[in-house]
Design a protein around this motif. Structure first.
Motif, mmCIF file in Angstrom:
data_model
loop_
_atom_site.group_PDB
_atom_site.id
_atom_site.type_symbol
_atom_site.label_atom_id
_atom_site.label_comp_id
_atom_site.label_asym_id
_atom_site.label_seq_id
_atom_site.Cartn_x
_atom_site.Cartn_y
_atom_site.Cartn_z
ATOM 1 N N ASN A 1 1.382 -2.474 -12.292
ATOM 2 C CA ASN A 1 2.624 -1.765 -11.948
ATOM 3 C C ASN A 1 3.393 -1.296 -13.180
ATOM 4 O OD1 ASN A 1 3.138 -4.489 -12.498
ATOM 5 N ND2 ASN A 1 5.025 -4.501 -11.314
ATOM 6 N N ASP A 2 2.769 -1.392 -14.356
ATOM 7 C CA ASP A 2 3.319 -0.830 -15.587
ATOM 8 C C ASP A 2 2.575 0.481 -15.853
ATOM 9 O OD1 ASP A 2 3.835 -0.103 -18.260
ATOM 10 O OD2 ASP A 2 4.126 -2.189 -18.878
ATOM 11 N N GLU A 3 3.195 1.588 -15.499
ATOM 12 C CA GLU A 3 2.518 2.876 -15.533
ATOM 13 C C GLU A 3 1.986 3.217 -16.924
ATOM 14 O OE1 GLU A 3 3.307 7.526 -14.137
ATOM 15 O OE2 GLU A 3 4.979 6.111 -14.262
ATOM 16 N N GLN A 4 2.789 2.993 -17.964
ATOM 17 C CA GLN A 4 2.352 3.338 -19.312
ATOM 18 C C GLN A 4 1.204 2.443 -19.766
ATOM 19 O OE1 GLN A 4 3.513 6.050 -21.251
ATOM 20 N NE2 GLN A 4 1.583 5.476 -22.220
ATOM 21 N N ALA B 1 5.940 -6.558 -3.651
ATOM 22 C CA ALA B 1 4.704 -6.233 -2.933
ATOM 23 C C ALA B 1 4.400 -4.743 -3.014
ATOM 24 C CB ALA B 1 4.810 -6.682 -1.478
ATOM 25 N N MET B 2 5.422 -3.919 -2.820
ATOM 26 C CA MET B 2 5.216 -2.470 -2.881
ATOM 27 C C MET B 2 4.866 -2.023 -4.303
ATOM 28 S SD MET B 2 5.502 -1.603 0.177
ATOM 29 C CE MET B 2 5.951 -2.684 1.540
ATOM 30 N N ASP B 3 5.522 -2.629 -5.275
ATOM 31 C CA ASP B 3 5.319 -2.219 -6.664
ATOM 32 C C ASP B 3 3.893 -2.499 -7.124
ATOM 33 O OD1 ASP B 3 6.184 -1.064 -9.026
ATOM 34 O OD2 ASP B 3 6.914 -2.951 -9.861
ATOM 35 N N ILE B 4 3.377 -3.665 -6.762
ATOM 36 C CA ILE B 4 2.028 -4.023 -7.200
ATOM 37 C C ILE B 4 0.964 -3.425 -6.288
ATOM 38 C CG2 ILE B 4 0.427 -5.944 -7.565
ATOM 39 C CD1 ILE B 4 2.884 -7.639 -8.382
ATOM 40 N N ASN B 5 1.117 -3.605 -4.986
ATOM 41 C CA ASN B 5 0.066 -3.201 -4.047
ATOM 42 C C ASN B 5 -0.018 -1.698 -3.821
ATOM 43 O OD1 ASN B 5 -0.442 -5.906 -3.781
ATOM 44 N ND2 ASN B 5 0.296 -6.090 -1.683
ATOM 45 N N VAL B 6 1.116 -1.000 -3.939
ATOM 46 C CA VAL B 6 1.102 0.450 -3.710
ATOM 47 C C VAL B 6 1.229 1.218 -5.022
ATOM 48 C CG1 VAL B 6 2.132 2.376 -2.463
ATOM 49 C CG2 VAL B 6 2.133 0.091 -1.434
ATOM 50 N N ASN B 7 2.301 0.968 -5.764
ATOM 51 C CA ASN B 7 2.485 1.686 -7.029
ATOM 52 C C ASN B 7 1.332 1.423 -7.989
ATOM 53 O OD1 ASN B 7 4.899 2.485 -5.923
ATOM 54 N ND2 ASN B 7 6.181 1.187 -7.206
ATOM 55 N N PHE C 1 -1.633 3.432 -7.026
ATOM 56 C CA PHE C 1 -1.392 4.849 -7.342
ATOM 57 C C PHE C 1 -1.517 5.111 -8.840
ATOM 58 C CE2 PHE C 1 1.705 8.060 -8.762
ATOM 59 C CZ PHE C 1 1.106 9.188 -8.218
ATOM 60 N N TYR C 2 -0.865 4.296 -9.672
ATOM 61 C CA TYR C 2 -0.904 4.523 -11.118
ATOM 62 C C TYR C 2 -2.349 4.508 -11.628
ATOM 63 C CZ TYR C 2 4.125 3.363 -11.067
ATOM 64 O OH TYR C 2 5.469 3.327 -10.814
ATOM 65 N N CYS C 3 -3.132 3.519 -11.178
ATOM 66 C CA CYS C 3 -4.507 3.395 -11.662
ATOM 67 C C CYS C 3 -5.375 4.549 -11.173
ATOM 68 C CB CYS C 3 -5.101 2.061 -11.219
ATOM 69 S SG CYS C 3 -4.329 0.610 -11.976
ATOM 70 N N ALA C 4 -5.241 4.894 -9.900
ATOM 71 C CA ALA C 4 -6.050 5.992 -9.348
ATOM 72 C C ALA C 4 -5.715 7.311 -10.019
ATOM 73 C CB ALA C 4 -5.841 6.085 -7.837
ATOM 74 N N GLN C 5 -4.437 7.582 -10.193
ATOM 75 C CA GLN C 5 -4.038 8.849 -10.810
ATOM 76 C C GLN C 5 -4.521 8.932 -12.256
ATOM 77 O OE1 GLN C 5 0.068 9.616 -12.165
ATOM 78 N NE2 GLN C 5 0.115 11.292 -10.669
ATOM 79 N N ALA C 6 -4.334 7.845 -13.013
ATOM 80 C CA ALA C 6 -4.729 7.856 -14.420
ATOM 81 C C ALA C 6 -6.229 8.057 -14.575
ATOM 82 C CB ALA C 6 -4.297 6.551 -15.089
ATOM 83 N N VAL C 7 -7.022 7.369 -13.752
ATOM 84 C CA VAL C 7 -8.475 7.509 -13.835
ATOM 85 C C VAL C 7 -8.913 8.886 -13.327
ATOM 86 C CG1 VAL C 7 -10.667 6.664 -12.929
ATOM 87 C CG2 VAL C 7 -8.940 5.037 -13.721
#
Length: 274
Positions: A85-88, A130-136, A139-145
């Protein structure tokens, strides 16, 4: 963009199941230090993949890396200690793995947490966590990859949802909601990115013997014997069974499966009687 299968590939697939196409693929796995993530790392390593492992626990990461090197000497393994959940931090880890391996072929987007509390007692902080880890985090990992995969015009993303993203259960408002969001996010990504050469699917496990389950049992929040009785197959799943499904979905054998949420729960969600 039109994707076609060569006669050679079709002939090889017709010969029977194998995962030879996964050899040398660069696989990025989140939550790789334990449970299903670690089982997936072992399964893909056994098929010759190169691994980038991300986990919030540095000790678990090093233990996983040591196990992999002991079982598969010479295997390429990169490790990144960071929260999803740490986008950077996610972007930095993905960039590092892509640079080390010359790209990323497969993302196993596995990291997540449980949240088992009566809805009237669920705090805003726990809901947001829960939302930050399970959803965000997903999303962050999928988008970055995906940003790297698009440049390659190929790639496979497998998000880990849950059977509780498909069916509901009491005292799991945050968990069910977050995992349902992962299932729908998977479908949106599959629709958008399919024409760019990417396949995006989700795995929705039922009750699997992992540290998350152990923690709930110790806290008195879960009765394993009762869960096994409720499951048509009469037992909980094993992490290796989810890893085997991931192998199939990431391989050429699943080349026309896109935007699907595959439930692996021993028949739990098919059985409405309590």
């Amino acid at each position: 963009m039109t994707n076609t299968m060569s006669a050679e590939v079709l002939a090889r697939l017709a010969q029977g199941k194998s995962f030879l196409d996964l050899a040398h693929k660069a696989v990025f796995i989140t939550g790789a230090g334990s449970g299903i993530g670690r089982a997936m790392a072992l399964a893909f390593a056994a098929n010759g993949a190169r691994l980038a492992l991300l986990d919030i626990n540095p000790l678990s990461l090093e233990q996983a890396r040591g196990e992999l090197l002991a079982l598969f000497p010479g295997i390429a393994v990169q490790t990144y200690a960071a929260p999803v959940n740490d986008e950077q931090a996610v972007q930095d880890a993905v960039a590092g793995a892509a640079a080390a391996f010359g790209g990323i072929d497969i993302l196993l987007n596995n990291a997540g947490i449980s949240m088992n509390q009566p809805t009237l007692e669920l705090t805003g902080a726990d809901w947001r966590r829960a939302m930050d880890i399970n959803v965000n985090g997903v999303f962050y990992c999928a988008q970055a990859v995906a940003r790297h995969m698009v440049g390659q015009a190929h790639g496979v993303i497998l998000n880990i949802s849950s059977m509780y993203g498909v069916v509901a259960a009491p005292e799991r408002a945050a968990y069910c909601t977050s995992k349902a969001a992962v299932a729908m996010l998977t479908k949106v990504m599959a629709i958008e990115w399919g024409r760019l050469g990417l396949r995006v699917n989700a795995i929705a496990p039922g009750y699997v013997k992992t540290d998350l389950v152990d923690e709930l049992v110790k806290a008195g929040r879960m009765n394993v014997e009762a869960l096994a009785r409720r499951t048509p197959l009469g037992r909980l799943g094993e992490p290796q069974e989810i890893a085997a499904l991931a192998l199939f979905l990431a391989s050429e054998h699943a080349s026309f499966i896109n935007g699907h949420v595959v439930v692996a729960d021993g028949g739990w969600s098919a059985y409405s009687y309590i």
